[in-house]
Structure formats: structure tokens, C-alpha cells
Scaffold this motif. Structure first.
Motif, PDB file in Angstrom:
ATOM      1  N   THR A   1       0.852  -1.185   0.000  1.00  0.00           N
ATOM      2  CA  THR A   1       0.000   0.000   0.000  1.00  0.00           C
ATOM      3  C   THR A   1       0.889   1.237   0.000  1.00  0.00           C
ATOM      4  O   THR A   1       2.063   1.175   0.394  1.00  0.00           O
ATOM      5  CB  THR A   1      -0.939   0.041   1.222  1.00  0.00           C
ATOM      6  OG1 THR A   1      -0.157   0.017   2.414  1.00  0.00           O
ATOM      7  CG2 THR A   1      -1.905  -1.132   1.221  1.00  0.00           C
TER       8      THR A   1
ATOM      9  N   LYS B   1       1.051   5.573   0.813  1.00  0.00           N
ATOM     10  CA  LYS B   1       0.450   6.719   1.498  1.00  0.00           C
ATOM     11  C   LYS B   1       1.121   7.981   0.996  1.00  0.00           C
ATOM     12  O   LYS B   1       2.356   8.079   0.998  1.00  0.00           O
ATOM     13  CB  LYS B   1       0.630   6.558   3.009  1.00  0.00           C
ATOM     14  CG  LYS B   1      -0.036   7.657   3.829  1.00  0.00           C
ATOM     15  CD  LYS B   1      -0.073   7.292   5.306  1.00  0.00           C
ATOM     16  CE  LYS B   1       1.135   7.832   6.015  1.00  0.00           C
ATOM     17  NZ  LYS B   1       1.108   7.678   7.473  1.00  0.00           N
TER      18      LYS B   1
ATOM     19  N   TYR C   1       4.205   0.649   2.031  1.00  0.00           N
ATOM     20  CA  TYR C   1       4.078  -0.240   3.187  1.00  0.00           C
ATOM     21  C   TYR C   1       3.863  -1.682   2.737  1.00  0.00           C
ATOM     22  O   TYR C   1       3.143  -1.936   1.770  1.00  0.00           O
ATOM     23  CB  TYR C   1       2.878   0.162   4.049  1.00  0.00           C
ATOM     24  CG  TYR C   1       3.037   1.497   4.712  1.00  0.00           C
ATOM     25  CD1 TYR C   1       3.554   1.604   5.992  1.00  0.00           C
ATOM     26  CD2 TYR C   1       2.664   2.663   4.046  1.00  0.00           C
ATOM     27  CE1 TYR C   1       3.698   2.844   6.610  1.00  0.00           C
ATOM     28  CE2 TYR C   1       2.816   3.905   4.653  1.00  0.00           C
ATOM     29  CZ  TYR C   1       3.330   3.988   5.934  1.00  0.00           C
ATOM     30  OH  TYR C   1       3.485   5.210   6.535  1.00  0.00           O
TER      31      TYR C   1
ATOM     32  N   ASP D   1       1.910  -3.114   6.998  1.00  0.00           N
ATOM     33  CA  ASP D   1       2.018  -2.001   7.947  1.00  0.00           C
ATOM     34  C   ASP D   1       3.441  -1.586   8.295  1.00  0.00           C
ATOM     35  O   ASP D   1       3.657  -0.796   9.206  1.00  0.00           O
ATOM     36  CB  ASP D   1       1.246  -2.291   9.246  1.00  0.00           C
ATOM     37  CG  ASP D   1      -0.244  -2.457   8.993  1.00  0.00           C
ATOM     38  OD1 ASP D   1      -0.773  -1.755   8.110  1.00  0.00           O
ATOM     39  OD2 ASP D   1      -0.870  -3.282   9.680  1.00  0.00           O
TER      40      ASP D   1
ATOM     41  N   GLN E   1       3.834   5.575  -8.672  1.00  0.00           N
ATOM     42  CA  GLN E   1       2.891   6.371  -7.886  1.00  0.00           C
ATOM     43  C   GLN E   1       3.271   7.859  -7.891  1.00  0.00           C
ATOM     44  O   GLN E   1       2.403   8.732  -7.960  1.00  0.00           O
ATOM     45  CB  GLN E   1       2.818   5.844  -6.448  1.00  0.00           C
ATOM     46  CG  GLN E   1       2.208   4.470  -6.313  1.00  0.00           C
ATOM     47  CD  GLN E   1       0.758   4.419  -6.730  1.00  0.00           C
ATOM     48  OE1 GLN E   1      -0.024   5.316  -6.411  1.00  0.00           O
ATOM     49  NE2 GLN E   1       0.386   3.381  -7.456  1.00  0.00           N
TER      50      GLN E   1
END
Length: 149
Positions: free
Chosen positions: A2, A4, A51, A54, A93
């Protein structure tokens, strides 16, 4: 995996940048102080942290370079998490974000003592350009550019 979107005040981004700086201090040797002056993060508003389960494992950032281009900065992947596509996807990204912001190109500088970075950028469609700005005439620097479609 993931991602952020953050700015330079993000603690995970800062932690990864410290690891990057430690690695570059070894690779760059006596040239590190020269490069380090151009890699301050306090003004970076567009940063990404990747990540896995986490755990913050990769990062990168973009900053305005000129009216049509952003400069890719502070790319790093935890050595234990390399060869998993994290760097490529983090870069992708950042490119998406740059396009959303209205930019048409990404430029970047890396060092000749970072062959894995050079391989990443070439694999992701970047091509070498003449060294720009503060890197003009610096033999250990390699600059790249990519048009964003």
C-alpha cells in the motif's frame, strides 16, 4: 503493498530518509557533503511511503523543477525488501501524482555509484540527459528524464 501520500513531516518518511542518507554517506564517501546539501527534505510537499504489512519499506518524493517538470527525490527501498517491485511501484505512484498536479515530465539525478538506481530508472522508461543545474560538470552524477503520458 500500500502507498500513502504524505509530506516531509511524516515520521515513516523521515525514518526511511535517514536510512537512505546513511547508505549514501557510505557510497558517496568524500562527495557526500556536496550531494547532501541538495537533498534537504523540509520543503517536500509530495512524498510517498510504501508499506508491506504495515511496515514502511520504501519512499520517494517529487518537487517542482520548472513549469512542466518535477524532480524525483529521496527514492529508497529497505535492502531486505528489494527485488519485490517496491521501487518501481513507488516511482510509478510519484509519476501519477505528478500528472495529477499538471506536470508533463519527471527529471532526476542519481550517482554512478548507485547502479541499482540507474537500472531502475532505465527499466521504468527514463533516458539519460545532460547533467542539469548543480550537477553540471559533476562526473559522479547521472541525470535522467521521462515524459509523462
Amino acid at each position: 503493498m500500500t502507498f500513502k501520500r504524505v509530506d516531509s513531516t511524516d515520521k515513516d518518511f523521515q525514518k526511511l530518509v535517514k536510512l537512505l542518507d546513511a547508505d549514501l554517506a557510505i557510497r558517496d564517501g568524500e562527495d557526500h557533503a556536496f550531494y547532501h546539501q541538495f537533498n534537504k527534505i523540509d520543503m517536500l510537499k509530495h512524498s510517498i511511503v510504501a508499506y508491506l504489512e504495515d511496515e514502511a519499506v520504501a519512499c520517494g518524493a517529487i518537487k517542482p523543477f520548472n513549469e512542466e517538470s518535477v524532480e524525483v527525490k529521496r527514492m529508497y527501498t529497505n535492502p531486505q525488501k528489494r527485488k519485490m517491485g517496491l521501487a518501481s511501484e513507488t516511482l510509478h505512484q510519484l509519476e501519477i501524482w505528478a500528472k495529477e498536479l499538471g506536470y508533463k515530465k519527471c527529471v532526476l539525478e542519481t550517482g554512478i555509484k548507485q547502479p541499482e538506481a540507474i537500472a531502475l530508472y532505465e527499466k521504468c522508461g527514463y533516458h539519460r540527459i545532460p547533467n542539469y543545474g548543480q550537477y553540471i560538470g559533476v562526473e559522479n552524477s547521472v541525470c535522467f528524464e521521462k515524459e509523462l503520458n
